[in-house]
Design an enzyme around this catalytic site. Structure first.
Site, short mmCIF file in Angstrom:
data_model
loop_
_atom_site.label_atom_id
_atom_site.label_comp_id
_atom_site.label_asym_id
_atom_site.label_seq_id
_atom_site.Cartn_x
_atom_site.Cartn_y
_atom_site.Cartn_z
N HIS A 76 40.36 20.64 -29.32
CA HIS A 76 39.76 21.88 -30.02
C HIS A 76 40.84 22.89 -29.60
O HIS A 76 40.98 23.21 -28.35
CB HIS A 76 38.32 22.43 -29.69
CG HIS A 76 37.17 21.74 -30.43
ND1 HIS A 76 36.26 22.34 -31.06
CD2 HIS A 76 37.18 20.26 -31.07
CE1 HIS A 76 35.35 21.75 -31.91
NE2 HIS A 76 35.90 20.48 -31.75
N TYR A 205 30.85 30.92 -30.61
CA TYR A 205 30.03 31.63 -29.59
C TYR A 205 29.41 33.18 -30.06
O TYR A 205 30.45 33.87 -30.40
CB TYR A 205 30.84 31.87 -28.24
CG TYR A 205 30.87 30.81 -27.41
CD1 TYR A 205 31.84 29.69 -27.84
CD2 TYR A 205 30.14 30.29 -26.22
CE1 TYR A 205 32.24 28.64 -27.03
CE2 TYR A 205 30.27 29.19 -25.54
CZ TYR A 205 31.45 28.27 -26.14
OH TYR A 205 31.85 27.26 -25.21
N PRO A 294 25.71 27.26 -18.60
CA PRO A 294 26.52 26.15 -19.52
C PRO A 294 27.38 26.93 -20.52
O PRO A 294 28.34 26.60 -21.01
CB PRO A 294 25.45 25.35 -20.36
CG PRO A 294 24.22 26.38 -20.31
CD PRO A 294 24.13 27.21 -18.91
N LYS A 298 31.83 24.67 -17.99
CA LYS A 298 32.56 24.27 -16.86
C LYS A 298 31.88 23.30 -15.90
O LYS A 298 32.85 22.76 -15.01
CB LYS A 298 32.63 25.66 -15.93
CG LYS A 298 33.66 26.64 -16.28
CD LYS A 298 34.99 26.54 -16.23
CE LYS A 298 35.42 26.21 -17.60
NZ LYS A 298 37.02 25.57 -18.04
N TYR A 386 38.90 28.77 -19.89
CA TYR A 386 38.29 27.76 -21.07
C TYR A 386 38.89 26.24 -21.03
O TYR A 386 38.23 25.31 -21.08
CB TYR A 386 38.15 28.40 -22.39
CG TYR A 386 37.13 27.69 -23.19
CD1 TYR A 386 35.67 28.04 -23.30
CD2 TYR A 386 37.39 26.55 -24.08
CE1 TYR A 386 34.82 27.64 -24.01
CE2 TYR A 386 36.16 25.87 -24.71
CZ TYR A 386 34.85 26.42 -24.78
OH TYR A 386 34.04 25.98 -25.38
C1 PHB Z 1 27.91 21.55 -25.99
O1 PHB Z 1 28.51 21.09 -27.09
O2 PHB Z 1 27.01 21.01 -25.68
C2 PHB Z 1 28.52 22.77 -25.23
C3 PHB Z 1 29.74 23.41 -25.77
C4 PHB Z 1 30.05 24.11 -25.08
C5 PHB Z 1 29.34 24.99 -24.14
C6 PHB Z 1 28.16 24.62 -23.67
C7 PHB Z 1 27.59 23.39 -24.29
O3 PHB Z 1 29.99 26.25 -23.57
#
Ligand code: PHB
Length: 395
Positions: A76, A205, A294, A298, A386
């Protein structure tokens, strides 16, 4: 009946940290035993987060053909931050020269277990560790019970607790089962897995007046999504229709592609850093030593960064009798851990909505989001964190 085993490094926990550590130690010719309470099937089917930093993928490359992160996982090159109904893409390669990979943790675990089994690692499932005995500081013992109820004692030069947030090794290191810096958040995520095509190619997000949502993916046919909810919410209290209404409300500007929901869970948000990561020849790493909410993805990456440091410290200690790296392990690990704590807290507070937020708070938050997306410096900070700061080196 008691079985006594002898190894150089006894690793409690067959999660990403414990298994990767055993692999890197083996590369250096250092033998280890890995034990876990769970069965192999339970470990391989636990649904966790899905984003790997570039450095994590590079370390997993050391599994050779067993790592499928680059073949089954997806690179990504960006994420979208959405607020006030508009998307703003953060482009990782142009900002940092790095990327992230979407590759779920249980797939990483399948790869690690396959690699360890192929290397004939002593890897034991269904083992309940009852105590760590560090009476002899140079010869710590793991006291455990196996699946048949027989006692198992592992004598080692070093014991590593990679046994998750409910670690049984932690109290030996910190002196108490809590023993750390702690923060709880007034919200949680309602997570779903559903059978549907992706609603977006990259992760979204999204901040909205109704709360936060994250649109993630798993494959062409399975999607992972989350929306902000009350930590006390019972995951079974909502119908599928209600879940889609809640999810959709939080992603204005995108029409989500819906499908049957086959898994749902409520994830609580906690930030935790243990007061200590090492006492003599007993160390804790990964979730045993720290947890993050989450939002910044990280968790597993931080566990892998601990391993990157610890395996070098153990090589120096066990192959050359050099204690300098193990003596500085905690201090060096904590530098990255607190940076990741900050990043996870920052992403969380910048994107979620709290019930007690005033109009001022809400407008300030939008100002914060705008400061990030309208500035190359702001975007670069997010992209660096990130995709992952460079992994620590031994120097
Ligand atoms: C997920 O795909 O489970 C996931 C991706 C990014 C995050 C948290 C969870 O920040």
């Amino acid at each position: 009946m008691t079985t006594t085993l002898r190894t150089r490094v006894a690793i409690v926990g067959a999660g990403p940290a414990g298994l990767l550590l055993s692999h890197l130690l083996d590369e250096a010719g250092i033998d280890s035993i890995v034990v876990d309470l769970r069965t192999r099937g339970e470990i391989e089917s636990t649904i966790r987060a899905g984003i790997l930093e570039q450095g994590t993928v590079e370390l997993l490359d050391r599994l050779g053909k067993h790592s499928r992160a680059r073949t089954v996982g997806h690179r990504h090159d960006g994420i979208e931050l959405r607020f006030q109904g508009e998307g703003h893409r953060i482009d990782f390669p142009s900002l940092t020269g790095r990327s992230a990979w979407l590759y779920p943790q249980h797939e990483v675990l399948k790869d690690l277990i396959a690699a360890r089994v192929a290397a004939e690692q002593d890897l034991r499932f269904g083992i309940t560790v009852t105590a760590i005995d560090d009476t002899d500081p140079l010869r710590p013992l793991v006291i455990a019970t196996d699946a048949d109820g027989d006692e198992l004692v592992i004598e080692a030069d070093v014991v590593v607790g990679a046994d998750g947030s409910r670690s049984v090794v932690r109290p030996t290191v910190t002196g108490s089962s809590q023993g750390g810096y702690f923060r709880e958040y007034p919200f949680a995520w309602f997570g779903i897995l559903c059978e549907a095509p992706p609603s977006s190619e990259e992760l979204i997000y999204s901040n909205s007046p109704d709360g936060f949502a994250l649109i993630s993916q798993r494959s062409a046919t399975v999607q992972r999504m989350y929306f902000q909810c009350d930590p006390e919410l019972d995951p079974d209290s909502l119908s599928e229709e209600q879940i889609w209404v809640e999810m959709q409300k939080r992603v204005p500007g995108t029409t989500l592609l819906e499908g049957p929901i086959f898994q749902r869970d409520v994830l609580r948000f906690r930030s935790f850093v243990a007061h200590a990561m090492r006492k003599g020849r007993v160390a804790i790493i990964g979730d045993a030593a720290h947890t993050v909410p989450p939002t910044g993805a990280k968790g597993m990456n931080l566990a892998v960064a601990d391993v990157a440091l610890l395996h070098e410290a153990l090589r120096a200690l066990l192959l050359e009798g050099d204690e300098r790296l193990i003596d500085s392990f905690e201090e060096r690990a904590l530098q990255r851990i607190w940076k990741a704590q900050h990043f996870s807290w920052w992403m969380t507070t910048m994107l979620h909505v709290t019930d007690d937020a005033s109009d001022f708070d809400r407008r300030r938050q939008l100002g914060e989001l705008r400061s990030v997306v309208e500035s190359t410096a702001g975007q670069t900070y997010l992209a660096e964190a990130y995709t992952g700061w460079p992994l620590p080196s031994a120097e």
